[in-house]
Write a protein that holds these residues in place. Structure first.
Motif: not given
Length: 307
Positions: A5-16, A101-104
């Motif tokens: 997974v690639i998470v775009i955005g490392g604030s509260y929701a992205g980190m959770a 990544a397989r998921r975004i």
């Protein structure tokens, strides 16, 4: 390498979301531009266990906890483009990097469009707020001004009467029917129809007729939209809400593009840190399950760019 997974955005929701995934021993790349929506506020309130803590401290502590897991990679930067399809996405970044990544997961948050009132932007998050549950208590039942922005301001004025003595500064931004006026007056709201000139001092409103109205704090119903445009460019459908535009998702945080998920303020309303964390955690679970039990879908090729 190819990440799960690639998470775009490392604030509260992205980190959770990331926490759920790395605890499932999945490889995750977080790409974060460091532009939290609440970066203007000195303290965060209404978040269980973190009430009154500075937002920057909450984020820094959360990141330290995530970085204890070996399957996490954290990249400070900005996603510029997402291309590809389910199981074969590529994200390019502002420094020219390319990551697969397989998921975004889109967790970029939203940008606020503030009412056009001189002096408001400089006080945003300090003495001008948008969420009474986050900032109302600290005003200690003082005088509260509602800066007219849209019809939502009427609802906001009624709601805030539990936090103080409320004045609705219509400023030509909302049409008040006699029924609406009567409802506001029953709630004890003072209605001020004159035009605002500017905001001075801490939360003083200078009216165009020369009067100066002093308040303990001000609230404004902003209109929001995704902080970055690449989700729409990828083909993710958007939807209109009373608070603005957001990415359309289903109950499993899936967007209209196979393999692309979204969470937090960019995909859910209303907005708060607590709600973003909860939604992000569920998004992480749903993404993990999609990796275990992928659904057969038609191939969807994605092309998009982000500024």
């Amino acid at each position: 390498m190819q990440y799960d997974v690639i998470v775009i955005g490392g604030s509260y929701a992205g980190m959770a979301a990331t926490l759920q995934l790395i605890r499932a021993r999945r490889t995750v790349l977080v790409i974060d531009a460091g532009e939290r929506r609440n970066r203007f506020a000195s303290h965060s309130h209404g978040f269980l266990g973190q009430d009154g803590v500075a937002p920057g401290e909450i984020v820094a502590n959360a990141r330290r906890q995530l970085e204890a897991y070996p399957t996490l990679t954290w990249l400070e930067g900005r996603a510029e483009a997402v291309t590809g399809q389910l199981d074969e996405f590529t994200v390019t970044t502002s420094n020219g990097g390319s990551h697969r990544a397989r998921r975004i997961l889109v967790a970029t948050g939203v940008a606020d469009q503030l009412p056009a009132v001189d002096g408001l932007a400089e006080r945003w998050g300090k003495s001008v707020f948008h969420c009474p549950y986050c900032h109302g208590y600290e005003l200690d039942q003082g005088r509260i001004g509602i800066l007219g922005a849209s019809q939502i301001s009427i609802h906001q004025a009624e709601l805030l009467t539990d936090w103080g003595d409320v004045t609705l500064l219509v400023n030509g931004a909302a049409e008040l029917s006699q029924e609406a006026r009567s409802a506001l007056e029953r709630r004890g709201v003072t209605i001020e129809d004159a035009t605002i000139d500017r905001i001075d001092g801490h939360a003083d409103v200078a009216m165009a007729d020369g009067r100066l109205l002093r308040f303990t704090g001000l609230f404004a119903a902003t209109r929001s939209s995704p902080a970055s445009p690449f989700a729409e460019a990828m083909g993710c459908a958007l939807e209109e809400t009373p608070m603005g535009m957001q990415i359309r998702t289903d109950a499993e945080n899936k967007t209209s593009v196979a393999g692309v998920f979204a969470c937090g303020d960019v995909a859910r309303a209303p907005h708060s840190v607590s709600l973003a964390v909860g939604n992000g955690a569920m998004a992480g679970v749903h993404i993990h399950r999609s990796l275990l039990w992928p659904e057969p879908v038609a191939s969807t090729q994605v092309e998009g760019r982000n500024r």
